[in-house]
Scaffold this motif. Structure first.
Motif, PDB file in Angstrom:
ATOM      1  N   GLN A  38     -36.587  -3.073  25.979  1.00  0.00           N
ATOM      2  CA  GLN A  38     -37.302  -4.309  25.670  1.00  0.00           C
ATOM      3  C   GLN A  38     -36.381  -5.334  25.031  1.00  0.00           C
ATOM      4  O   GLN A  38     -36.461  -6.504  25.324  1.00  0.00           O
ATOM      5  CB  GLN A  38     -38.470  -4.000  24.722  1.00  0.00           C
ATOM      6  CG  GLN A  38     -39.639  -3.351  25.442  1.00  0.00           C
ATOM      7  CD  GLN A  38     -40.739  -2.962  24.485  1.00  0.00           C
ATOM      8  OE1 GLN A  38     -40.518  -2.837  23.292  1.00  0.00           O
ATOM      9  NE2 GLN A  38     -41.929  -2.762  25.016  1.00  0.00           N
ATOM     10  N   SER A  39     -35.465  -4.842  24.172  1.00  0.00           N
ATOM     11  CA  SER A  39     -34.597  -5.790  23.483  1.00  0.00           C
ATOM     12  C   SER A  39     -33.602  -6.431  24.447  1.00  0.00           C
ATOM     13  O   SER A  39     -33.066  -7.481  24.170  1.00  0.00           O
ATOM     14  CB  SER A  39     -33.852  -5.088  22.351  1.00  0.00           C
ATOM     15  OG  SER A  39     -32.932  -4.174  22.881  1.00  0.00           O
ATOM     16  N   LEU A  40     -33.353  -5.749  25.573  1.00  0.00           N
ATOM     17  CA  LEU A  40     -32.402  -6.309  26.539  1.00  0.00           C
ATOM     18  C   LEU A  40     -33.016  -7.446  27.352  1.00  0.00           C
ATOM     19  O   LEU A  40     -32.284  -8.267  27.897  1.00  0.00           O
ATOM     20  CB  LEU A  40     -31.920  -5.203  27.498  1.00  0.00           C
ATOM     21  CG  LEU A  40     -30.993  -4.154  26.880  1.00  0.00           C
ATOM     22  CD1 LEU A  40     -30.648  -3.088  27.899  1.00  0.00           C
ATOM     23  CD2 LEU A  40     -29.721  -4.803  26.379  1.00  0.00           C
ATOM     24  N   VAL A  41     -34.350  -7.477  27.427  1.00  0.00           N
ATOM     25  CA  VAL A  41     -34.998  -8.502  28.245  1.00  0.00           C
ATOM     26  C   VAL A  41     -34.634  -9.913  27.772  1.00  0.00           C
ATOM     27  O   VAL A  41     -34.156 -10.728  28.560  1.00  0.00           O
ATOM     28  CB  VAL A  41     -36.527  -8.292  28.264  1.00  0.00           C
ATOM     29  CG1 VAL A  41     -37.212  -9.474  28.915  1.00  0.00           C
ATOM     30  CG2 VAL A  41     -36.865  -7.010  29.014  1.00  0.00           C
ATOM     31  N   PRO A  42     -34.801 -10.221  26.476  1.00  0.00           N
ATOM     32  CA  PRO A  42     -34.396 -11.571  26.043  1.00  0.00           C
ATOM     33  C   PRO A  42     -32.907 -11.813  26.183  1.00  0.00           C
ATOM     34  O   PRO A  42     -32.476 -12.939  26.420  1.00  0.00           O
ATOM     35  CB  PRO A  42     -34.830 -11.621  24.573  1.00  0.00           C
ATOM     36  CG  PRO A  42     -35.085 -10.229  24.173  1.00  0.00           C
ATOM     37  CD  PRO A  42     -35.460  -9.467  25.386  1.00  0.00           C
ATOM     38  N   VAL A  43     -32.105 -10.742  26.046  1.00  0.00           N
ATOM     39  CA  VAL A  43     -30.652 -10.905  26.199  1.00  0.00           C
ATOM     40  C   VAL A  43     -30.328 -11.334  27.620  1.00  0.00           C
ATOM     41  O   VAL A  43     -29.554 -12.270  27.847  1.00  0.00           O
ATOM     42  CB  VAL A  43     -29.921  -9.584  25.855  1.00  0.00           C
ATOM     43  CG1 VAL A  43     -28.437  -9.700  26.191  1.00  0.00           C
ATOM     44  CG2 VAL A  43     -30.090  -9.258  24.380  1.00  0.00           C
ATOM     45  N   PHE A  44     -30.962 -10.638  28.593  1.00  0.00           N
ATOM     46  CA  PHE A  44     -30.723 -10.999  29.990  1.00  0.00           C
ATOM     47  C   PHE A  44     -31.233 -12.413  30.266  1.00  0.00           C
ATOM     48  O   PHE A  44     -30.605 -13.175  30.997  1.00  0.00           O
ATOM     49  CB  PHE A  44     -31.405  -9.992  30.916  1.00  0.00           C
ATOM     50  CG  PHE A  44     -30.657  -8.689  31.034  1.00  0.00           C
ATOM     51  CD1 PHE A  44     -29.291  -8.676  31.311  1.00  0.00           C
ATOM     52  CD2 PHE A  44     -31.297  -7.482  30.864  1.00  0.00           C
ATOM     53  CE1 PHE A  44     -28.596  -7.483  31.414  1.00  0.00           C
ATOM     54  CE2 PHE A  44     -30.619  -6.288  30.968  1.00  0.00           C
ATOM     55  CZ  PHE A  44     -29.257  -6.288  31.243  1.00  0.00           C
ATOM     56  N   ALA A  45     -32.387 -12.745  29.676  1.00  0.00           N
ATOM     57  CA  ALA A  45     -32.946 -14.084  29.895  1.00  0.00           C
ATOM     58  C   ALA A  45     -32.002 -15.140  29.343  1.00  0.00           C
ATOM     59  O   ALA A  45     -31.730 -16.160  29.987  1.00  0.00           O
ATOM     60  CB  ALA A  45     -34.315 -14.187  29.219  1.00  0.00           C
ATOM     61  N   ALA A  46     -31.460 -14.874  28.148  1.00  0.00           N
ATOM     62  CA  ALA A  46     -30.521 -15.830  27.543  1.00  0.00           C
ATOM     63  C   ALA A  46     -29.261 -15.960  28.384  1.00  0.00           C
ATOM     64  O   ALA A  46     -28.757 -17.063  28.613  1.00  0.00           O
ATOM     65  CB  ALA A  46     -30.167 -15.377  26.126  1.00  0.00           C
ATOM     66  N   ALA A  47     -28.770 -14.808  28.878  1.00  0.00           N
ATOM     67  CA  ALA A  47     -27.559 -14.839  29.704  1.00  0.00           C
ATOM     68  C   ALA A  47     -27.800 -15.633  30.985  1.00  0.00           C
ATOM     69  O   ALA A  47     -26.958 -16.441  31.402  1.00  0.00           O
ATOM     70  CB  ALA A  47     -27.128 -13.415  30.040  1.00  0.00           C
TER      71      ALA A  47
END
Lengths: 222, 187
Positions: A38-47
């Motif tokens: 779940q924490s990777l979802v915003p990271v991918f979105a930001a990237a």
């Protein structure tokens, strides 16, 4: 006791232990791992956002460069056209726009960083075209000119106690001003005549008959 | 429906108790039965037998945790069913694999004890030992030897590698053996 006994005895372990185990089994994967996903979802979105914004920035920069290149090509064409009409006299670049070409006729010299315009230039629209020239850092080290009559022409003249630099006027100069007779120089030139000159950086010219040339007299800083 | 209400239906002899149990726990019970029997039809039969046992047990029983009460019935019924079947032929169920694993730690298969109270005592000792373990180790052991979950399911449920699960099971089996020996059991 044997393995089967143990298996049957396992049927009598405390209910709360089984219930606690069931809770973990029902959840499936460990919450810790799920949290990572779940924490990777915003990271991918930001990237992804950064990539998109970066791509847009690059596209805009490319367009801007193309525009600048177009402008610079126009400038270069103008510059090339001017260079075609430019010549080097060993001390200065003199560039001149072609009369009747639609451009403002002007004439400009850069000599040791000093700019002079003749009267014709001042009478014109006043627009100038700038080109770089090799700069002679130390005028004193420049070799003194020699006139056709073998008379050495110094780089500077002391006129009425004031030092002037001599810069040759490359073009025909039409003298419209009055002859200056009251000034004296520390050099005696045969037939040399001082004239008033309404230029930007100098106010006098001197005609030296032995060199058959006019020289701008530019007030020296010294 | 809440477990307490389902238990009330059993006590009221309301047949909806069976349907509500089926709705809430059929999947859970079928999983246990499948792990033991490795057969869909036999498992469904074992689960249906569970409902019958539950109907006959309540009253007088009023279980605090209905899921484990039903799970224990399903487990026992399934193991009994398998033992009847393996008298004819041997299969490769997780129950049998579990027995093989226990034999690796010197707990050999043998004759069953007839006295149920002895199993209850042993169950109490096992619980006592399991409570001394870290939660993860305890849950892995129960998942394997109560529910008979396959190793790959345990790995998935707990997020451990297979080698780690095997290591945990080996250590807990040895520890349990020592604990039961101290309690006077001959292994």
């Amino acid at each position: 006791m044997n393995a089967k006994d143990l298996m049957d005895a396992m049927n009598y372990i405390d209910d709360d232990l089984i219930e606690a185990c069931d809770k973990v089994r029902m959840k499936g994967a460990k919450p810790k791992k799920k949290a990572v996903v779940q924490s990777l979802v915003p990271v991918f979105a930001a990237a992804a956002t950064i990539v998109v914004v970066g791509a847009i920035a690059v596209m805009l920069a490319t367009k801007s460069d193309e525009g600048a290149r177009k402008h610079s090509s126009f400038d270069r064409r103008d510059e090339d056209r001017s260079k075609a009409e430019m010549y080097y006299d060993g001390a200065a670049y003199i560039s001149r726009n072609t009369p009747g070409s639609g451009d403002v006729t002007s004439e400009m010299e850069f000599i040791d960083g000093v700019e002079c315009q003749d009267e014709e230039e001042n009478n014109a629209a006043g627009q100038t075209e700038v080109t770089e020239a090799p700069v002679n850092e130390d005028p004193a080290q420049a070799p003194a000119e020699t006139s056709a009559g073998g008379e050495e022409i110094p780089e500077t003249l002391l006129i009425n106690g004031k030092t002037y630099a001599l810069v040759i006027v490359e073009d025909d100069l039409i003298v419209t001003g009055e002859e200056i007779t009251e000034y004296t120089t520390d050099h005696i030139f045969n037939g040399a005549v001082l004239y008033e000159y309404q230029g930007e950086d100098c106010d006098m010219v001197i005609y030296i008959p032995s060199a058959d040339s006019f020289y701008y007299l530019i007030p020296s800083a010294e | 429906m809440e477990d307490a209400l389902i238990v009330d239906l059993y006590w009221d002899r309301d047949e909806r108790a069976i349907s509500e149990t089926q709705i809430k726990y059929e999947r859970y019970l079928t999983k246990i039965a499948m792990n033991v029997l490795s057969d869909r039809e036999d498992s469904l039969e074992a689960v249906n037998d569970t409902y019958l046992h539950a109907w006959n047990s309540m009253p007088p029983h009023r279980p605090e945790i209905l899921s484990t009460f039903l799970g224990k019935i399903t487990r026992r019924v399934s193991i009994d069913s398998l033992r009847k079947k393996t008298a004819v032929k041997r299969g490769g169920s997780e129950y049998e694999v579990s027995l093989q694993e226990l034999s690796e730690n010197g707990i050999e298969p043998g004759t069953m004890q007839e006295n149920e109270s002895e199993y209850q005592d042993m169950g109490r000792y096992i619980s006592e030992y399991l409570r001394t373990l870290p939660e993860d180790m305890r849950n892995v052991f129960i998942s394997r030897y109560f529910h008979f979950d396959p190793l790959k399911d345990i790995c998935k449920n707990f997020g451990f590698s297979e080698s780690k699960v095997k290591s945990i099971l080996f250590r807990v089996r040895n520890g349990l053996k020592d604990h039961l020996k101290k309690a006077g059991y001959e292994l």
